[in-house]
Design an enzyme around this catalytic site. Structure first.
Site, short mmCIF file in Angstrom:
data_model
loop_
_atom_site.label_atom_id
_atom_site.label_comp_id
_atom_site.label_asym_id
_atom_site.label_seq_id
_atom_site.Cartn_x
_atom_site.Cartn_y
_atom_site.Cartn_z
N HIS A 95 -14.93 38.89 -4.24
CA HIS A 95 -13.97 39.31 -5.64
C HIS A 95 -13.07 38.39 -6.13
O HIS A 95 -12.08 37.95 -5.24
CB HIS A 95 -13.21 40.78 -5.13
CG HIS A 95 -12.41 41.23 -6.48
ND1 HIS A 95 -12.57 42.33 -6.67
CD2 HIS A 95 -11.56 40.80 -7.20
CE1 HIS A 95 -11.77 42.83 -7.69
NE2 HIS A 95 -11.14 41.66 -8.20
N HIS A 97 -11.93 35.72 -9.68
CA HIS A 97 -12.10 35.58 -11.28
C HIS A 97 -12.27 33.99 -11.50
O HIS A 97 -10.97 33.54 -11.75
CB HIS A 97 -10.88 36.21 -11.53
CG HIS A 97 -10.72 37.76 -11.44
ND1 HIS A 97 -11.22 38.56 -12.44
CD2 HIS A 97 -10.27 38.52 -10.43
CE1 HIS A 97 -11.03 39.82 -11.97
NE2 HIS A 97 -10.55 39.91 -10.79
N LYS A 100 -10.74 33.05 -14.95
CA LYS A 100 -9.35 32.87 -15.10
C LYS A 100 -8.71 31.75 -14.52
O LYS A 100 -7.55 31.37 -14.79
CB LYS A 100 -8.73 34.22 -14.84
CG LYS A 100 -9.11 35.44 -15.54
CD LYS A 100 -8.11 36.66 -15.02
CE LYS A 100 -8.59 37.99 -15.90
NZ LYS A 100 -9.90 38.63 -15.55
N HIS A 246 -12.71 47.69 -10.62
CA HIS A 246 -11.49 47.46 -10.45
C HIS A 246 -10.76 48.73 -10.33
O HIS A 246 -10.77 49.63 -11.40
CB HIS A 246 -10.55 46.65 -11.33
CG HIS A 246 -10.79 45.04 -11.26
ND1 HIS A 246 -12.13 44.61 -11.43
CD2 HIS A 246 -10.09 44.17 -10.76
CE1 HIS A 246 -11.67 43.09 -11.14
NE2 HIS A 246 -10.71 42.81 -10.63
N GLU A 249 -5.01 49.45 -9.32
CA GLU A 249 -4.02 48.57 -8.89
C GLU A 249 -2.65 48.74 -9.42
O GLU A 249 -2.19 48.23 -10.27
CB GLU A 249 -4.70 47.35 -9.66
CG GLU A 249 -4.10 45.88 -9.05
CD GLU A 249 -4.95 44.87 -9.73
OE1 GLU A 249 -5.62 44.87 -10.39
OE2 GLU A 249 -4.36 43.44 -9.42
N ASP A 346 -9.69 36.80 -5.03
CA ASP A 346 -9.19 37.62 -6.47
C ASP A 346 -8.59 36.34 -7.27
O ASP A 346 -9.29 35.25 -7.42
CB ASP A 346 -7.99 38.50 -5.98
CG ASP A 346 -7.97 39.65 -7.27
OD1 ASP A 346 -9.09 39.57 -7.98
OD2 ASP A 346 -7.14 40.28 -7.23
N ASN A 347 -7.50 36.57 -7.78
CA ASN A 347 -7.03 35.46 -8.94
C ASN A 347 -6.33 34.18 -8.08
O ASN A 347 -5.64 34.46 -7.16
CB ASN A 347 -6.10 36.08 -9.64
CG ASN A 347 -6.66 37.27 -10.31
OD1 ASN A 347 -7.02 38.12 -9.97
ND2 ASN A 347 -6.75 37.13 -11.75
#
Ligand SMILES: [Zn+2]
Length: 455
Positions: A95, A97, A100, A246, A249, A346-347
């Site tokens: 997972h 991104h 981004k 998602h 959250e 993630d990010n």
């Protein structure tokens, strides 16, 4: 008596010199939970000292350690004493991104809140996400991940039109370019209310199917969420796609997306794989509610990925006060019920998380501390290797297996405490039997992209 042990550089050089033929990594600590071979069957989730024989880039045999150079006259090759170092499979990051990543310098208005991150990302996407920009940042991120020892990544791709027209072709090109180094998967991402538009849903599902991707959305609470989830499951079934959501959250205990996704999976008798990320609000709910939800998640065969970096960063952030909860979901309770659980990055360096470099050791280290994945450490290492590989349908990835490519990471540490206490910057990443020789990309490279120069 002074103990002389080979240093990392010496071991790396020895592997490099021997990689064209046959060699034995002697005295390595393998963990039974991520190693598949007869010799390791007694190890359970413990470490066992082993000798790994590698030939022409493949793992030939794994045997319990002989504690000495091979004496058999039939053995030809090089014996490399690793003095009890830990060897783990390459990481699988299910997972992320990548689209981004690294936009942080262009989003000064982001304030560390979820709402602020959404707004700042949308503004940057609209203004700056050309094919060149997305490709440049994604490739930068992939080089970091590869350097740290990751061999497979799933990324979400913001797919609100017209961004889908830009990001999906970039993803397909990068997947091709990175083949053999990182197995790349993509899931589309859009707010689930967009699934009300049948034409959009059909068009994006078609695009995803053509690209061999995964159908995904952010399952925000909306009055018609069950109907929208049904539409997502139907579209996935129609196009033969797996699903990736998602959900929840948020601190708000009324957020129950995970339960509704499990119910939708059961209603539709969905045959594909379903992964749900975050599920933070579950940790804020009553015990009976949690039990009922997890029963359904287990029954539906839904897998869950926790994203500790972003959850720590975004959850419980209130105007200058100190956060009081950790933001992560109930991973122990899920695992006890047999629900497949993973950790992922993630990010990275964007409005949803200001930090990170796609180092899954860093993610596992943080996860261990935030989620108490210790005492015992048990088989939690599976959450960043074998389990996400299974979730992504990548047979053989994330495990050390005889007869499979010699892809693994040799750490300096000889125990979980040693591996998880230092950054392990000098870990040796071995791919197809040979150490990789990459360096991390320089941040200054990002200065070339529009608006990212720090000046
Ligand atoms: Zn995410």
């Amino acid at each position: 008596m002074a103990v002389s042990t080979p240093d990392q550089a010496a071991i790396q050089n020895a592997i490099r010199a021997a990689a064209h033929g046959r060699y034995v990594l002697g005295n390595v600590r393998l963990n039974g939970s991520v190693t598949r071979t007869g010799a390791m069957q007694s190890a359970g989730a413990e470490f066992l000292l082993a000798d790994v024989t590698v030939e022409h880039g493949m793992i030939l045999t794994i045997t319990t350690s002989s504690n000495a150079p091979q004496s058999s006259s039939s053995f030809e090759g090089v014996y490399i004493d690793c003095a009890g170092r830990v060897v783990l499979p390459c990481f699988v990051d299910c997972h992320t991104h990548l689209d981004k990543g690294h936009i942080l310098p262009r989003t000064p208005d982001a304030d560390g809140s979820f709402g602020g991150a959404l707004a700042a990302t949308k503004a940057d996407r609209t203004a700056n996400w050309t094919a060149e920009d997305v490709a440049g940042r994604m490739d930068f991120a992939l080089r970091s991940a590869f350097h740290y020892g990751t061999s497979a990544i799933r990324t979400h791709l913001d797919s609100q039109p017209p961004q889908d027209d830009i990001s999906w072709p970039v993803f397909m090109e990068l997947r091709q370019r990175w083949r053999g180094r990182i197995d790349l998967q993509a899931s589309c991402l859009f707010p689930i209310d967009m699934a009300r538009d049948d034409a959009f849903l059909d068009r994006i599902a078609r695009r995803v199917a053509t690209a061999g991707g995964i159908l995904g959305a952010v399952a925000y609470p909306t009055p018609d969420i069950d109907r929208l989830l049904d539409q997502m499951f139907q579209a996935a079934a129609r196009h033969g796609l797996n699903l990736d959501f998602h959900a929840d959250e948020t601190t708000d205990p009324s957020a129950d997306g995970l339960r509704r996704i499990a119910e939708a999976a059961l209603r539709s008798r969905f045959a594909g794989k379903v992964l749900v990320g975050h599920c933070c609000s579950l940790a804020m709910q009553e015990e009976a509610v949690v039990d009922a939800t997890l029963d359904k998640v287990a029954a539906a065969g839904v897998a869950v990925v926790s994203l500790p970096t972003c959850n720590l960063y975004l959850q419980d952030r209130r105007n200058g006060t100190t956060p009081r909860w950790r933001g992560v979901t109930l991973l122990h309770e899920m695992k006890k019920r047999g629900i497949p659980v993973a950790l992922a990055s993630d990010n990275t360096r964007d409005p949803f998380h200001s930090y990170g470099d796609l180092d899954m050791l860093d993610t596992f280290r943080l996860g261990t501390r935030v989620l108490h994945l210790d005492h015992p450490a048990g088989d939690w290492i599976r959450a960043v290797t074998t389990t996400p590989a299974e979730i992504m349908g990548l047979e053989g990835k994330g495990s050390i297996v005889e007869g499979q490519p010699a892809d693994f990471i040799l750490f300096e540490g000889r125990s979980w405490s040693e591996v998880l206490s230092r950054a392990e910057r000098n870990r040796i990443v071995v791919r197809q039997g040979a150490p990789i020789s990459t360096s991390l990309p320089s941040y200054a490279e990002l200065d070339e992209l529009e608006g990212l120069a720090l000046g």
